[in-house]
Design an enzyme around this catalytic site. Structure first.
Site, PDB file in Angstrom:
ATOM      1  N   GLU A 173      59.918  35.272 102.645  1.00 13.18           N
ATOM      2  CA  GLU A 173      60.250  36.471 101.865  1.00 13.18           C
ATOM      3  C   GLU A 173      59.108  37.493 101.857  1.00 13.18           C
ATOM      4  O   GLU A 173      58.699  37.984 100.803  1.00 13.18           O
ATOM      5  CB  GLU A 173      60.632  36.076 100.433  1.00 13.18           C
ATOM      6  CG  GLU A 173      61.918  35.276 100.361  1.00 13.18           C
ATOM      7  CD  GLU A 173      62.395  35.001  98.941  1.00 13.18           C
ATOM      8  OE1 GLU A 173      61.649  35.295  97.987  1.00 13.18           O
ATOM      9  OE2 GLU A 173      63.522  34.493  98.785  1.00 13.18           O
ATOM     10  N   GLU A 292      67.886  29.682 102.347  1.00 17.84           N
ATOM     11  CA  GLU A 292      67.945  29.539 100.886  1.00 17.84           C
ATOM     12  C   GLU A 292      69.306  30.064 100.429  1.00 17.84           C
ATOM     13  O   GLU A 292      69.621  31.228 100.655  1.00 17.84           O
ATOM     14  CB  GLU A 292      66.827  30.318 100.181  1.00 17.84           C
ATOM     15  CG  GLU A 292      65.444  29.733 100.356  1.00 17.84           C
ATOM     16  CD  GLU A 292      64.401  30.418  99.489  1.00 17.84           C
ATOM     17  OE1 GLU A 292      64.767  30.935  98.397  1.00 17.84           O
ATOM     18  OE2 GLU A 292      63.228  30.451  99.901  1.00 17.84           O
TER      19      GLU A 292
END
Length: 519
Positions: A173, A292
């Site tokens: 991220e 995720e």
């Protein structure tokens, strides 16, 4: 009763299903590792401190690959802290979750856990506070046979054979405002490219994932993917998608619209990747790693995410999953299957305690959360080729998506066993649904080998330590096989599995590995 129809043709195939879509994430956050996977002194701990009750549940869940050590944690993690004699490892501040990290569980312990759980490891490298050289060193430690400083260090730590880790994430991220070492897209793309080149020099044949946007709602979504891939297109195999379902208005119908948003997200990222390929006049296709995904909104902020005074293994983001969440998980699994031509890897985030499919108590039991069950059934029965589903169902409009069909479905056919598995979610929460499944191109003598229903009259029902099986799959009895397909009645708000098999195929391939109802 609502009338719906699902048409499946044996020749209309999306792609072969990559079994790595049944992956999970293990991160050093809260109690995912400590008192989750690892708890020396627990009555069920083995000689390495691994909880065997959690290992058994992970095997039952059907997890195939596990991503580690994060997640946000990895962007501030020095992998060297987590190897060597556990009692000599340094204690560090974990800035991602404002906790104290003991480092008693690290790379070697994780690999040992993967071997015990019979899953494939996937490691993430720190591209937040560190860069390409640290990643190169970790690959050498894990994968080089011997004769160098780092490979011999691994051997001195008791691991003569290489860990042989094939799948790696290039950071986590890196676009996110909350991420340690956040970088602009062009800088991250160049770093990912050079890191990938260095890692593959040490260990050829690695499969590498670059960071996509951490959130589809961020203003940089889309532009981030394009810029990153423009820099590292030739050096990576996957681009990540992270998808968390939220329900801010506590509206169950709107909540289940997240399923369609996840599907759109995957297709949008694939389109951006293909646009980069087109500009390069390249036939190469970047695949999608949904590394995720889960529901996460009840235990996301405040004390759920951070606690004062740098505690060790605090109770963080311990979402208690409801039956409603299990319905969303079932729909998400169909989305992953129906995008099998591009989604080759996915990770339920996470495995234990911290937004986990499995819950534990320190020194106490482990049990299945509601979302455990659709995952386990899909992992057990979805094999072979993913068939293209043609759904004919009424739709409902809403804020989340303008057009939401009341039936979400996916199906697989395994030529090796002759088994065809159908997964069906009734998103109508009030009325029953009569589902007609039409099977084209299949043998006429197919029989019902297994049928399961996940249903509870209370959408907010959950599994607890006191009632661990309040929500669990049961045998589906309102189904019959008919010429050319099957017909079933789906209860309002239910997730259903039907497995068909030709009798002669069953005799040749053995019996279906059916999941018995939990008493």
């Amino acid at each position: 009763m609502i009338q719906t129809r699902l048409v499946l043709d044996r020749d209309f195939v999306i792609s072969e299903l990559d079994r790595r879509v049944f992956g999970a994430l293990v991160e050093h956050v809260g109690r995912c590792v400590y008192t989750g996977l690892y708890e020396p002194g627990h009555p069920n701990a083995d000689a390495q401190g691994l909880r065997t009750d959690v290992l058994a549940l992970a095997r039952e869940l059907g997890v195939t690959i596990v991503r580690y050590p994060g997640g946000n944690f990895v962007s501030g993690y020095d992998w060297e802290d987590g190897v060597g004699p556990p009692g000599q490892r340094p204690r560090r501040l974990d800035l991602a979750w404002q906790s104290t990290e003991s480092n008693r569980f690290g790379t070697d312990e994780f690999i040992a856990w993967c071997r015990a759980a019979q899953v494939e490891p996937m490691l993430a490298v720190n591209l937040g506070t560190r860069a390409a050289d640290a990643a190169r060193r970790l690959v050498e430690y894990c994968n080089h046979p011997g004769g160098t400083e780092l490979s011999e260090l691994r051997r001195r730590h008791g691991h003569a054979a290489p860990h042989d880790v094939r799948f790696w994430c290039l950071g986590n991220e890196m676009d996110a405002p909350w991420q340690i070492g956040r970088k602009p897209a062009d800088a991250y793309g160049q770093l990912a490219r050079e890191t990938a080149k260095l890692m593959r020099q040490v260990s050829p044949g690695l499969r590498l994932t670059a960071c996509g946007s951490s959130n589809r709602e961020l203003p940089s979504f889309g532009a981030w993917e394009h810029e990153v891939l423009d820099a590292c297109f030739d050096e990576v195999d996957f681009l990540s998608v992270h998808a968390y379902f939220e329900n801010p208005h506590r509206d169950s119908t709107e909540f289940l619209g997240n399923i369609d948003r996840m599907d759109a997200h995957i297709r949008e990222v694939a389109a951006i990747a293909d646009a980069v390929a087109a500009r390069r006049r390249s036939q190469r296709r970047i695949m999608i790693a949904v590394d995720e995904w889960n529901t996460w909104y009840k235990a996301r902020f405040g004390a759920h995410a951070h606690q004062p005074d740098w505690p060790e293994a605090p109770r963080l983001i311990e979402e208690v999953y409801t039956f409603e969440d299990a319905l969303a998980a079932g729909g998400a699994l169909s989305v992953l299957m129906n995008n099998a031509d591009r989604v080759k890897l996915a990770c339920l985030a996470q495995l234990v305690n911290a937004i986990g499919a499995i819950r534990t108590e320190p020194g106490g039991p482990a049990w299945r959360q509601t979302i455990f069950h659709p995952f386990a059934l899909a992992a057990r029965h979805a094999r072979g080729l993913v068939l293209r589903p043609v759904v004919r169902a009424p739709a409902r409009s809403g804020r989340t998506v303008p057009d939401m069909p009341l039936l979400v479905a996916s199906a697989t056919h395994d030529p090796a066993t002759g088994a065809t598995a159908i997964f069906a979610l009734n998103r109508e929460l009030v009325q029953e649904q009569e589902l007609q499944v039409e099977l084209r191109g299949f043998a006429a003598d197919r029989a019902l080998a297994a049928a399961f229903e996940l249903h509870h009259p209370d959408l907010q029902a959950c599994n607890t330590q006191a009632q661990p099986d309040a929500v669990a799959p049961r045998s589906h009895v309102r189904v019959r096989v008919e010429e050319g397909g099957l017909r079933a009645v789906l209860r309002p708000g239910s997730w259903n599995v039907f497995v068909l098999q030709a009798p002669h195929a069953a005799s040749q391939a053995g019996t279906i590995d059916a999941c018995p109802p939990i008493p």
